[in-house]
Motif scaffolding. Structure first.
Motif, PDB file in Angstrom:
ATOM      1  N   ALA A 187       0.976  -1.206  -0.103  1.00 25.04           N
ATOM      2  CA  ALA A 187       0.049   0.013  -0.047  1.00 25.04           C
ATOM      3  C   ALA A 187       0.723   1.165  -0.042  1.00 25.04           C
ATOM      4  N   GLY A 188       2.061   0.968   0.423  1.00 28.82           N
ATOM      5  CA  GLY A 188       2.835   2.469   0.653  1.00 28.82           C
ATOM      6  C   GLY A 188       3.964   2.326  -0.357  1.00 28.82           C
ATOM      7  N   MET A 189       3.940   1.675  -1.501  1.00 29.50           N
ATOM      8  CA  MET A 189       4.780   1.613  -2.612  1.00 29.50           C
ATOM      9  C   MET A 189       5.012   2.625  -3.582  1.00 29.50           C
ATOM     10  N   GLN A 190       5.768   3.039  -4.464  1.00 26.67           N
ATOM     11  CA  GLN A 190       5.935   3.977  -5.312  1.00 26.67           C
ATOM     12  C   GLN A 190       4.782   3.593  -6.285  1.00 26.67           C
ATOM     13  N   ARG A 191       4.129   4.869  -6.830  1.00 26.64           N
ATOM     14  CA  ARG A 191       2.961   4.637  -7.899  1.00 26.64           C
ATOM     15  C   ARG A 191       3.100   4.737  -9.213  1.00 26.64           C
ATOM     16  N   ASP A 192       4.457   4.981  -9.530  1.00 29.87           N
ATOM     17  CA  ASP A 192       4.902   5.413 -10.963  1.00 29.87           C
ATOM     18  C   ASP A 192       5.524   4.249 -11.563  1.00 29.87           C
ATOM     19  N   LEU A 193       5.461   3.098 -11.184  1.00 28.41           N
ATOM     20  CA  LEU A 193       6.381   2.068 -11.611  1.00 28.41           C
ATOM     21  C   LEU A 193       5.641   1.479 -12.955  1.00 28.41           C
ATOM     22  N   PRO A 194       6.321   0.828 -13.934  1.00 26.31           N
ATOM     23  CA  PRO A 194       5.787  -0.089 -14.893  1.00 26.31           C
ATOM     24  C   PRO A 194       5.154  -1.125 -14.390  1.00 26.31           C
ATOM     25  N   GLY A 195       4.008  -1.394 -15.017  1.00 24.22           N
ATOM     26  CA  GLY A 195       3.237  -2.456 -14.479  1.00 24.22           C
ATOM     27  C   GLY A 195       3.886  -3.785 -14.088  1.00 24.22           C
ATOM     28  N   PHE A 196       4.721  -4.074 -15.076  1.00 21.21           N
ATOM     29  CA  PHE A 196       5.422  -5.417 -14.819  1.00 21.21           C
ATOM     30  C   PHE A 196       6.306  -5.552 -13.681  1.00 21.21           C
ATOM     31  N   LEU A 197       6.701  -4.197 -13.225  1.00 22.79           N
ATOM     32  CA  LEU A 197       7.772  -4.009 -11.981  1.00 22.79           C
ATOM     33  C   LEU A 197       6.956  -3.516 -10.744  1.00 22.79           C
ATOM     34  N   ASP A 198       5.593  -3.699 -10.737  1.00 25.31           N
ATOM     35  CA  ASP A 198       4.610  -3.276  -9.741  1.00 25.31           C
ATOM     36  C   ASP A 198       4.120  -4.401  -9.189  1.00 25.31           C
ATOM     37  N   TYR A 199       4.444  -4.668  -7.793  1.00 23.96           N
ATOM     38  CA  TYR A 199       3.797  -5.687  -6.891  1.00 23.96           C
ATOM     39  C   TYR A 199       2.622  -5.775  -6.977  1.00 23.96           C
ATOM     40  N   ARG A 200       1.720  -4.515  -6.848  1.00 26.99           N
ATOM     41  CA  ARG A 200       0.373  -4.667  -6.804  1.00 26.99           C
ATOM     42  C   ARG A 200      -0.318  -4.967  -8.021  1.00 26.99           C
ATOM     43  N   ALA A 201       0.316  -4.498  -9.372  1.00 29.50           N
ATOM     44  CA  ALA A 201      -0.141  -5.061 -10.571  1.00 29.50           C
ATOM     45  C   ALA A 201      -0.112  -6.581 -10.818  1.00 29.50           C
ATOM     46  N   GLN A 202       0.800  -7.060 -10.282  1.00 30.08           N
ATOM     47  CA  GLN A 202       1.346  -8.538 -10.447  1.00 30.08           C
ATOM     48  C   GLN A 202       0.216  -9.300  -9.476  1.00 30.08           C
ATOM     49  N   ALA A 203       0.027  -8.616  -8.087  1.00 28.44           N
ATOM     50  CA  ALA A 203      -0.912  -9.475  -7.293  1.00 28.44           C
ATOM     51  C   ALA A 203      -2.313  -9.143  -7.805  1.00 28.44           C
ATOM     52  N   ASP A 204      -2.719  -8.089  -8.509  1.00 28.41           N
ATOM     53  CA  ASP A 204      -4.109  -7.983  -8.989  1.00 28.41           C
ATOM     54  C   ASP A 204      -4.248  -9.015 -10.037  1.00 28.41           C
ATOM     55  N   ALA A 205      -3.091  -9.164 -10.869  1.00 27.96           N
ATOM     56  CA  ALA A 205      -3.288 -10.434 -11.897  1.00 27.96           C
ATOM     57  C   ALA A 205      -3.219 -11.479 -11.481  1.00 27.96           C
ATOM     58  N   HIS A 206      -2.899 -11.979 -10.222  1.00 32.23           N
ATOM     59  CA  HIS A 206      -2.558 -13.243  -9.714  1.00 32.23           C
ATOM     60  C   HIS A 206      -1.251 -13.913 -10.692  1.00 32.23           C
ATOM     61  N   SER A 207      -0.448 -12.901 -10.712  1.00 27.24           N
ATOM     62  CA  SER A 207       1.087 -13.457 -11.351  1.00 27.24           C
ATOM     63  C   SER A 207       0.730 -13.730 -12.996  1.00 27.24           C
ATOM     64  N   ILE A 208      -0.423 -13.387 -13.420  1.00 24.22           N
ATOM     65  CA  ILE A 208      -0.624 -13.659 -15.022  1.00 24.22           C
ATOM     66  C   ILE A 208      -0.700 -12.377 -15.565  1.00 24.22           C
ATOM     67  N   TYR A 209       0.193 -11.205 -15.033  1.00 25.85           N
ATOM     68  CA  TYR A 209       0.015  -9.901 -15.480  1.00 25.85           C
ATOM     69  C   TYR A 209       0.473 -10.065 -17.101  1.00 25.85           C
ATOM     70  N   ASN A 210       1.420 -10.758 -17.571  1.00 25.43           N
ATOM     71  CA  ASN A 210       1.820 -11.257 -18.843  1.00 25.43           C
ATOM     72  C   ASN A 210       1.850 -12.697 -19.087  1.00 25.43           C
ATOM     73  N   THR A 211       2.553 -13.096 -20.110  1.00 22.37           N
ATOM     74  CA  THR A 211       2.381 -14.743 -20.176  1.00 22.37           C
ATOM     75  C   THR A 211       3.717 -15.185 -19.168  1.00 22.37           C
ATOM     76  N   PRO A 212       3.481 -15.963 -17.965  1.00 23.88           N
ATOM     77  CA  PRO A 212       4.267 -16.410 -16.899  1.00 23.88           C
ATOM     78  C   PRO A 212       4.788 -17.587 -17.412  1.00 23.88           C
ATOM     79  N   PRO A 213       5.932 -18.222 -16.895  1.00 24.46           N
ATOM     80  CA  PRO A 213       6.609 -19.462 -17.099  1.00 24.46           C
ATOM     81  C   PRO A 213       5.655 -20.452 -16.597  1.00 24.46           C
ATOM     82  N   VAL A 214       4.694 -20.973 -17.405  1.00 22.21           N
ATOM     83  CA  VAL A 214       3.807 -21.966 -17.094  1.00 22.21           C
ATOM     84  C   VAL A 214       4.559 -23.334 -16.135  1.00 22.21           C
ATOM     85  N   PHE A 215       5.372 -23.623 -17.123  1.00 24.83           N
ATOM     86  CA  PHE A 215       6.038 -24.943 -16.723  1.00 24.83           C
ATOM     87  C   PHE A 215       6.709 -24.792 -15.274  1.00 24.83           C
ATOM     88  N   ALA A 216       7.432 -23.813 -15.065  1.00 21.96           N
ATOM     89  CA  ALA A 216       8.176 -23.700 -13.823  1.00 21.96           C
ATOM     90  C   ALA A 216       7.105 -23.329 -12.792  1.00 21.96           C
TER      91      ALA A 216
END
Length: 367
Positions: free
Chosen positions: A219-248
């Motif tokens: 909640a207190g993190m920087q607000r102007d980060l690229p989406g891929f590098l934003d923990y909140r964006a990744q959390a909102d997407a449940h780690s599927i913000y982009n194509t993730p490493p499905v196999f791994a």
């Protein structure tokens, strides 16, 4: 399908050994993943099947660590190296206050320059003067009450050093790189605001990094980060913000399921890991100085046993004969040389016993 027996004798510092039962499931999933009707290599990251894989992997990690619901479990890319940058980008950029960092070995040293790109950093303690042969005592540590966060590495894979306690102040967010001892033992994980660990030690193949992060910290993190590098964006997407490493991620799910069901949790895993480490360290201590451990005894790692032999020629002979005997990955890190036996979760006690037997035979032959 047969499992290569050499996999059971993989002492590599990373990628590390996987449990034989997990390897068998991975082999089968490459042909057809259970319930998917396809090879795991061809499953869509947007499928309901993969969403269920992510959900189970999240739940398994949270349960094994004993974390409450206000921690988000993320499966990111870029390894721990990306976290060296992502953490200070999120928590230090623009700050006039210095973050506290410990410099206890090779990998914590890699995190320092990346943090300094974003803001002020105070090195609370460095082991450079002692050649990173030990860790600091509590009396040597003075943490700042106003630091944006404290960052340290729980287990230094290169030097074979491991903390057996939680460091820092409870009123300053703790950030910890647990890449090489993640899910190896129980601990007070709720005392950390963010934990990260790349997979290729205890969790699976390279390609995914697990992050456990407290929602209050996000909640207190920087607000102007690229989406891929934003923990909140990744959390909102449940780690599927982009194509993730499905196999791994699928293999991480299998490994955490194995820890949960076959091993019986982290206390049971810790008991196994302690037995493996005890075998190796006893071999060092009983060798009359032929095998010389790098780490101070009080700080010895249960994951990485780093040692030297009397001279470089003897070390080369040891590594050559070990390879011929079926052991893999015993060469020390390129920055320090020597020998390193990594005893990650997937390595069985029997493998450690076989290595000790080889070590004793080599010592007697060489002398």
């Amino acid at each position: 399908m047969m499992i290569n027996p050499r996999n059971a004798l993989n002492f590599s510092g990373g990628p590390g050994a996987l449990a034989q039962s997990v390897l068998q499931q991975v082999q089968e999933a490459i042909q057809e993943a259970p319930g998917a009707g396809l090879s795991i290599l061809g499953v869509s990251h947007r499928s309901d099947w993969f969403a269920a894989v992510v959900a189970e992997a999240e739940a398994n990690v949270r349960m094994l660590l004993g974390l409450p619901a206000d921690y988000r479990i993320l499966f990111l890319q870029g390894g721990a190296t990306q976290q060296f940058s992502m953490v200070p980008m999120s928590l230090l950029s623009g700050s006039t206050l210095a973050a506290d960092y410990l410099h206890t070995g090779y990998w914590s040293g890699k995190a320092l320059p990346e943090a300094r790109r974003e803001g002020p950093v105070r090195t609370v303690w460095s082991g450079a003067d002692c050649g990173f042969a030990r860790l600091p005592t509590d009396a040597e540590l003075d943490f700042a009450a106003d630091a944006p966060y404290l960052h340290y590495v729980s287990n230094e894979t290169v030097e074979g050093l491991q903390f057996d306690r939680v460091l820092g102040r409870d009123d300053v967010p703790r950030i910890c790189d647990m890449s090489s001892d993640f899910l190896s033992a129980p601990g007070d994980y709720e005392r950390f605001a963010l934990i990260y660990a790349h997979a290729q030690k205890n969790l699976g193949p390279a390609g995914v990094t697990v992050v456990a992060v407290k929602e209050a910290l996000m909640a207190g993190m920087q607000r102007d980060l690229p989406g891929f590098l934003d923990y909140r964006a990744q959390a909102d997407a449940h780690s599927i913000y982009n194509t993730p490493p499905v196999f791994a991620i699928y293999v991480v799910m299998l490994v955490t399921r194995w820890l949960r069901d076959d091993i019986g949790g982290l206390a049971a895993m810790d008991a196994i890991n302690r037995k493996k480490a005890a075998l190796l360290y006893r071999a060092l201590d009983d060798s009359d100085g032929f095998y010389r451990g790098r780490a101070a005894r009080a700080d010895r790692s249960r994951m990485n046993v780093a040692f030297n032999l009397p001279d470089a020629a003897t070390e080369r002979a040891f590594l050559q004969q070990a390879e011929a005997a079926g052991f893999s990955g015993l060469a020390g890190h390129r920055s320090v040389g020597g020998v390193r036996a990594s005893l990650y979760n997937g390595l069985e006690i029997e493998a450690a016993a076989k290595l000790v037997e080889f070590m004793e035979g080599f010592r007697l032959q060489w002398r």
